[in-house]
Design a protein around this motif. Structure first.
Motif, PDB file in Angstrom:
ATOM      1  N   ALA A  74       0.831  -1.206   0.000  1.00  0.00           N
ATOM      2  CA  ALA A  74       0.000   0.000   0.000  1.00  0.00           C
ATOM      3  C   ALA A  74       0.865   1.256   0.000  1.00  0.00           C
ATOM      4  O   ALA A  74       1.978   1.275   0.548  1.00  0.00           O
ATOM      5  N   GLU A  75       0.356   2.310  -0.605  1.00  0.00           N
ATOM      6  CA  GLU A  75       1.065   3.590  -0.636  1.00  0.00           C
ATOM      7  C   GLU A  75       0.828   4.326   0.681  1.00  0.00           C
ATOM      8  O   GLU A  75      -0.283   4.385   1.183  1.00  0.00           O
ATOM      9  N   MET A  76       1.923   4.890   1.241  1.00  0.00           N
ATOM     10  CA  MET A  76       1.850   5.545   2.539  1.00  0.00           C
ATOM     11  C   MET A  76       1.810   7.065   2.381  1.00  0.00           C
ATOM     12  O   MET A  76       2.549   7.627   1.582  1.00  0.00           O
ATOM     13  N   CYS A  77       0.956   7.712   3.165  1.00  0.00           N
ATOM     14  CA  CYS A  77       0.879   9.175   3.161  1.00  0.00           C
ATOM     15  C   CYS A  77       1.197   9.762   4.535  1.00  0.00           C
ATOM     16  O   CYS A  77       1.169  10.969   4.717  1.00  0.00           O
ATOM     17  N   GLU A  78       1.479   8.922   5.501  1.00  0.00           N
ATOM     18  CA  GLU A  78       1.725   9.387   6.857  1.00  0.00           C
ATOM     19  C   GLU A  78       2.823   8.530   7.488  1.00  0.00           C
ATOM     20  O   GLU A  78       2.859   7.314   7.285  1.00  0.00           O
ATOM     21  N   LEU A  79       3.743   9.168   8.231  1.00  0.00           N
ATOM     22  CA  LEU A  79       4.831   8.446   8.891  1.00  0.00           C
ATOM     23  C   LEU A  79       4.769   8.584  10.410  1.00  0.00           C
ATOM     24  O   LEU A  79       5.730   8.234  11.096  1.00  0.00           O
ATOM     25  N   ARG A  80       3.648   9.098  10.917  1.00  0.00           N
ATOM     26  CA  ARG A  80       3.462   9.248  12.358  1.00  0.00           C
ATOM     27  C   ARG A  80       2.289   8.361  12.779  1.00  0.00           C
ATOM     28  O   ARG A  80       1.150   8.591  12.358  1.00  0.00           O
ATOM     29  N   LEU A  81       2.593   7.350  13.588  1.00  0.00           N
ATOM     30  CA  LEU A  81       1.590   6.377  14.008  1.00  0.00           C
ATOM     31  C   LEU A  81       1.007   6.797  15.350  1.00  0.00           C
ATOM     32  O   LEU A  81       1.745   6.959  16.330  1.00  0.00           O
ATOM     33  N   LYS A  82      -0.316   6.985  15.403  1.00  0.00           N
ATOM     34  CA  LYS A  82      -0.972   7.395  16.637  1.00  0.00           C
ATOM     35  C   LYS A  82      -1.182   6.199  17.555  1.00  0.00           C
ATOM     36  O   LYS A  82      -2.310   5.783  17.828  1.00  0.00           O
ATOM     37  N   GLY A  83      -0.098   5.628  17.984  1.00  0.00           N
ATOM     38  CA  GLY A  83      -0.172   4.461  18.848  1.00  0.00           C
ATOM     39  C   GLY A  83       1.195   4.130  19.400  1.00  0.00           C
ATOM     40  O   GLY A  83       2.190   4.817  19.129  1.00  0.00           O
ATOM     41  N   ILE A  84       1.273   3.044  20.168  1.00  0.00           N
ATOM     42  CA  ILE A  84       2.540   2.608  20.740  1.00  0.00           C
ATOM     43  C   ILE A  84       2.924   1.212  20.256  1.00  0.00           C
ATOM     44  O   ILE A  84       4.030   0.746  20.532  1.00  0.00           O
ATOM     45  N   ILE A  85       2.003   0.543  19.557  1.00  0.00           N
ATOM     46  CA  ILE A  85       2.305  -0.743  18.927  1.00  0.00           C
ATOM     47  C   ILE A  85       1.710  -0.745  17.521  1.00  0.00           C
ATOM     48  O   ILE A  85       0.827   0.069  17.202  1.00  0.00           O
ATOM     49  N   CYS A  86       2.197  -1.651  16.699  1.00  0.00           N
ATOM     50  CA  CYS A  86       1.712  -1.735  15.318  1.00  0.00           C
ATOM     51  C   CYS A  86       0.539  -2.715  15.237  1.00  0.00           C
ATOM     52  O   CYS A  86       0.702  -3.875  14.871  1.00  0.00           O
TER      53      CYS A  86
END
Length: 303
Positions: free
Chosen positions: A161-173
């Motif tokens: 998938a194409e990514m548009c954001e590099l900041r994850l609103k979480g602490i785990i994936c």
């Protein structure tokens, strides 16, 4: 952005102030999880009278808790001591894969345990024939491999998938990684529904249906039989209800895109992986008479 290298985890709260407290609490919890679950595994492994399907499934669930925790806690501990909480996208996808593979395998293992209890209580004369070593081994293999195949498809589709954001609103994936993607992929959404149906909803319905039949059957029997049924089935139901609640919680928290305060989201995310692997061995250790007897004997011999 197609060549994504690192993602920043922005779900942590007050790291400068509380990082060492977070680290101390989480490493304590992790050590307790590892030790308590391995005690259950060790007791079942070393006592031949516990080499029965029900106890083998309990050992498998304890091992699953160890895998589940190891998927999350080591990275958390590193993040607590790091100035920047980052993770490579490939490592993030691997954590996603392991988190849901092991997490969904739990429902399949609980369904297998429910079937074992049904055969033991409702068809005792055929128990040894139906629940053979081959049957138990097949259930264990299917629980992990079936889950892995489903989640692997989602991880592969996410990797493309194409990514548009590099900041994850979480602490785990977890499911939050979908918020990094530019467009919600229809195949990914569709297969997510299929995986949810096959790995969570159907196993839970099967487990509930099975235990309902068990309790109906036991209600029609003598008081002693009802007591024995409650003794062996109640811990399994407690684990199922608690774990299902946490997984529903995970889906809701990950998918909700409203402006939840960061502190609230942080605390709520911790619930997903804090209680289940911590309380599981205590539920089985204290509620299952045979396991509790061996635990007491183990620790009394150490004194």
């Amino acid at each position: 952005m197609t060549n994504v290298s690192y993602i920043t985890l922005v779900g942590y709260v007050a790291m400068d102030t509380y990082r060492y407290m977070y680290f101390a609490v989480m490493i304590t919890v992790y050590v307790v999880i590892i030790c308590s679950n391995f005690i259950i595994i060790y007791i079942i492994w070393t006592n031949k009278n516990l080499h029965e399907p029900m106890y083998i499934f309990i050992a498998a669930l304890s091992f699953n808790c160890v895998l589940y925790s190891t998927t999350i806690y080591p990275k958390l501990l590193i993040d607590f001591l790091s100035d920047k909480q980052i993770i490579s996208y490939s490592a993030c996808l691997f954590q996603f894969f392991m988190f849901y593979t092991v997490g969904c395998a739990e429902f399949l293992l609980l369904a297998a345990m429910a079937f074992d209890r049904y055969v033991s209580i409702c068809k005792p004369l055929n128990y040894s024939t139906i629940m053979s070593k081959t049957t138990v081994s097949t259930f264990l293999i299917v629980a992990w491999s079936f889950s892995a195949c489903h989640i692997a498809v989602q991880a592969i589709l996410s990797a493309k998938a194409e990514m548009c954001e590099l900041r994850l609103k979480g602490i785990i994936c977890n499911n939050v990684i979908y918020t990094l993607q530019c467009v919600k992929s229809k195949p990914l959404t569709l297969f997510g529904v299929v995986a949810l149906l096959n790995l969570v909803i159907l196993p839970v319905l099967f487990t509930v249906f099975t235990y309902t039949n068990i309790f109906i059957s036991s209600y029609q029997s003598c008081k002693e039989f009802r007591k024995k049924t409650a003794e062996t089935c109640t811990p399994h139901l407690l684990v199922l209800i608690g774990y299902f609640s946490l997984m529903v919680y995970d889906v809701i928290i990950a998918r909700v895109e409203s402006d939840i305060p960061q502190t609230a989201r942080f605390i709520m995310t911790l619930q997903i992986f804090l209680y289940h692997p911590l309380f599981n061995p205590f539920i089985y250790g204290l509620k299952m008479r045979e396991i509790f007897k061996h635990i007491r004997r183990l620790f009394s011999s150490k004194v």
